[in-house]
Design a protein around this motif. Sequence first.
Motif, PDB file in Angstrom:
ATOM      1  N   PHE A  29       0.807  -1.213   0.000  1.00 52.33           N
ATOM      2  CA  PHE A  29       0.000   0.000   0.000  1.00 52.33           C
ATOM      3  C   PHE A  29       0.839   1.261   0.000  1.00 52.33           C
ATOM      4  N   SER A  30       2.075   1.177   0.424  1.00 52.70           N
ATOM      5  CA  SER A  30       2.882   2.383   0.522  1.00 52.70           C
ATOM      6  C   SER A  30       3.097   3.028  -0.841  1.00 52.70           C
ATOM      7  N   SER A  31       2.872   2.294  -1.905  1.00 49.32           N
ATOM      8  CA  SER A  31       3.085   2.819  -3.251  1.00 49.32           C
ATOM      9  C   SER A  31       1.815   3.393  -3.874  1.00 49.32           C
ATOM     10  N   TYR A  32       0.675   3.136  -3.271  1.00 50.46           N
ATOM     11  CA  TYR A  32      -0.592   3.523  -3.891  1.00 50.46           C
ATOM     12  C   TYR A  32      -1.511   4.187  -2.889  1.00 50.46           C
ATOM     13  N   SER A  33      -2.353   5.061  -3.412  1.00 53.13           N
ATOM     14  CA  SER A  33      -3.415   5.596  -2.577  1.00 53.13           C
ATOM     15  C   SER A  33      -4.515   4.557  -2.435  1.00 53.13           C
ATOM     16  N   MET A  34      -5.260   4.649  -1.349  1.00 53.98           N
ATOM     17  CA  MET A  34      -6.349   3.729  -1.069  1.00 53.98           C
ATOM     18  C   MET A  34      -7.567   4.528  -0.633  1.00 53.98           C
ATOM     19  N   ALA A  35      -8.728   3.959  -0.878  1.00 53.94           N
ATOM     20  CA  ALA A  35      -9.947   4.666  -0.510  1.00 53.94           C
ATOM     21  C   ALA A  35     -11.048   3.686  -0.169  1.00 53.94           C
ATOM     22  N   TRP A  36     -12.029   4.195   0.537  1.00 54.02           N
ATOM     23  CA  TRP A  36     -13.269   3.474   0.819  1.00 54.02           C
ATOM     24  C   TRP A  36     -14.423   4.288   0.229  1.00 54.02           C
ATOM     25  N   PHE A  37     -15.316   3.576  -0.430  1.00 55.36           N
ATOM     26  CA  PHE A  37     -16.557   4.145  -0.932  1.00 55.36           C
ATOM     27  C   PHE A  37     -17.700   3.302  -0.384  1.00 55.36           C
ATOM     28  N   ARG A  38     -18.908   3.808  -0.504  1.00 55.14           N
ATOM     29  CA  ARG A  38     -20.064   3.019  -0.071  1.00 55.14           C
ATOM     30  C   ARG A  38     -21.256   3.312  -0.963  1.00 55.14           C
ATOM     31  N   ASP A  90     -25.494   4.946   7.851  1.00 51.09           N
ATOM     32  CA  ASP A  90     -24.227   4.375   7.394  1.00 51.09           C
ATOM     33  C   ASP A  90     -24.433   3.013   6.729  1.00 51.09           C
ATOM     34  N   THR A  91     -25.648   2.507   6.763  1.00 49.10           N
ATOM     35  CA  THR A  91     -25.949   1.227   6.125  1.00 49.10           C
ATOM     36  C   THR A  91     -25.667   1.299   4.633  1.00 49.10           C
ATOM     37  N   ALA A  92     -24.836   0.381   4.158  1.00 47.58           N
ATOM     38  CA  ALA A  92     -24.423   0.400   2.752  1.00 47.58           C
ATOM     39  C   ALA A  92     -23.519  -0.790   2.480  1.00 47.58           C
ATOM     40  N   VAL A  93     -23.231  -0.993   1.215  1.00 51.56           N
ATOM     41  CA  VAL A  93     -22.144  -1.879   0.815  1.00 51.56           C
ATOM     42  C   VAL A  93     -20.890  -1.018   0.726  1.00 51.56           C
ATOM     43  N   TYR A  94     -19.848  -1.434   1.408  1.00 52.98           N
ATOM     44  CA  TYR A  94     -18.607  -0.674   1.456  1.00 52.98           C
ATOM     45  C   TYR A  94     -17.575  -1.335   0.537  1.00 52.98           C
ATOM     46  N   TYR A  95     -16.947  -0.500  -0.287  1.00 48.88           N
ATOM     47  CA  TYR A  95     -15.962  -0.962  -1.245  1.00 48.88           C
ATOM     48  C   TYR A  95     -14.614  -0.295  -0.985  1.00 48.88           C
ATOM     49  N   CYS A  96     -13.542  -1.047  -1.095  1.00 50.37           N
ATOM     50  CA  CYS A  96     -12.232  -0.417  -1.103  1.00 50.37           C
ATOM     51  C   CYS A  96     -11.750  -0.305  -2.545  1.00 50.37           C
ATOM     52  N   ALA A  97     -10.904   0.654  -2.763  1.00 49.84           N
ATOM     53  CA  ALA A  97     -10.399   0.926  -4.101  1.00 49.84           C
ATOM     54  C   ALA A  97      -8.947   1.385  -3.998  1.00 49.84           C
ATOM     55  N   ARG A  98      -8.218   1.199  -5.072  1.00 56.16           N
ATOM     56  CA  ARG A  98      -6.797   1.513  -5.042  1.00 56.16           C
ATOM     57  C   ARG A  98      -6.350   2.295  -6.263  1.00 56.16           C
ATOM     58  N   GLY A  99      -5.423   3.196  -6.002  1.00 54.97           N
ATOM     59  CA  GLY A  99      -4.699   3.844  -7.086  1.00 54.97           C
ATOM     60  C   GLY A  99      -5.291   5.120  -7.636  1.00 54.97           C
ATOM     61  N   GLY A 100      -6.281   5.678  -6.975  1.00 59.90           N
ATOM     62  CA  GLY A 100      -6.907   6.885  -7.493  1.00 59.90           C
ATOM     63  C   GLY A 100      -6.553   8.118  -6.700  1.00 59.90           C
ATOM     64  N   TYR A 101      -7.409   9.153  -6.865  1.00 58.18           N
ATOM     65  CA  TYR A 101      -7.143  10.431  -6.215  1.00 58.18           C
ATOM     66  C   TYR A 101      -8.348  10.858  -5.404  1.00 58.18           C
ATOM     67  N   ARG A 102      -8.168  10.911  -4.096  1.00 60.68           N
ATOM     68  CA  ARG A 102      -9.171  11.394  -3.167  1.00 60.68           C
ATOM     69  C   ARG A 102     -10.547  10.822  -3.466  1.00 60.68           C
ATOM     70  N   SER A 107     -11.065   7.721 -10.967  1.00 59.32           N
ATOM     71  CA  SER A 107      -9.608   7.673 -10.958  1.00 59.32           C
ATOM     72  C   SER A 107      -9.066   6.383 -10.343  1.00 59.32           C
ATOM     73  N   TYR A 108      -9.950   5.582  -9.748  1.00 62.09           N
ATOM     74  CA  TYR A 108      -9.520   4.339  -9.107  1.00 62.09           C
ATOM     75  C   TYR A 108      -9.673   3.174 -10.085  1.00 62.09           C
ATOM     76  N   ALA A 109      -8.573   2.477 -10.329  1.00 65.50           N
ATOM     77  CA  ALA A 109      -8.577   1.401 -11.317  1.00 65.50           C
ATOM     78  C   ALA A 109      -8.983   0.054 -10.734  1.00 65.50           C
ATOM     79  N   TYR A 110      -8.786  -0.122  -9.454  1.00 66.88           N
ATOM     80  CA  TYR A 110      -9.023  -1.430  -8.847  1.00 66.88           C
ATOM     81  C   TYR A 110     -10.022  -1.307  -7.703  1.00 66.88           C
ATOM     82  N   TRP A 111     -10.972  -2.264  -7.695  1.00 64.72           N
ATOM     83  CA  TRP A 111     -12.060  -2.249  -6.717  1.00 64.72           C
ATOM     84  C   TRP A 111     -12.250  -3.640  -6.119  1.00 64.72           C
ATOM     85  N   GLY A 112     -12.657  -3.659  -4.850  1.00 69.63           N
ATOM     86  CA  GLY A 112     -13.032  -4.916  -4.241  1.00 69.63           C
ATOM     87  C   GLY A 112     -14.482  -5.260  -4.547  1.00 69.63           C
TER      88      GLY A 112
END
Length: 121
Positions: A29-38, A90-102, A107-112
């Motif tokens: 992870f140190s090389s990429y940004s990470m995010a959570w969406f829902r 806060d009820t939702a499906v939560y997704y993590c994503a990698r490699g995007g901007y804020r 901008s995120y190419a990879y999603w769980g």
Amino acid sequence: QVQLVESGGGLVQAGGSLRLSCAASGRSFSSYSMAWFRQAPGKEREFVASMLATGISTYYTDSVKGRFTISSDDAKNTVYLQMNSLKPEDTAVYYCARGGYRSIQGSYAYWGQGTHVTVSS
């Protein structure tokens, strides 16, 4: 190929806590940004939190500031979302994503695959 696998979702009462995990294959992870969406039922997917690749800066949507914390463990290739003082909204499906901007979803190419969080009132 990058794979992201979320876990930790479930049913919790309002005011409770959950910690979501997102384990990644590939580079640390140190090389990429990470995010959570829902995505709540019947609504569009929205930004929750992100962490820049440097690990220094974190960003949160206003509705979760002070309640949610994004963090990572590079040794485990895992990013976390600690969620406290949970609310029914806060009820939702939560997704993590990698490699995007804020908060920019495109901008995120990879999603769980997502993990379900249900907060009962």
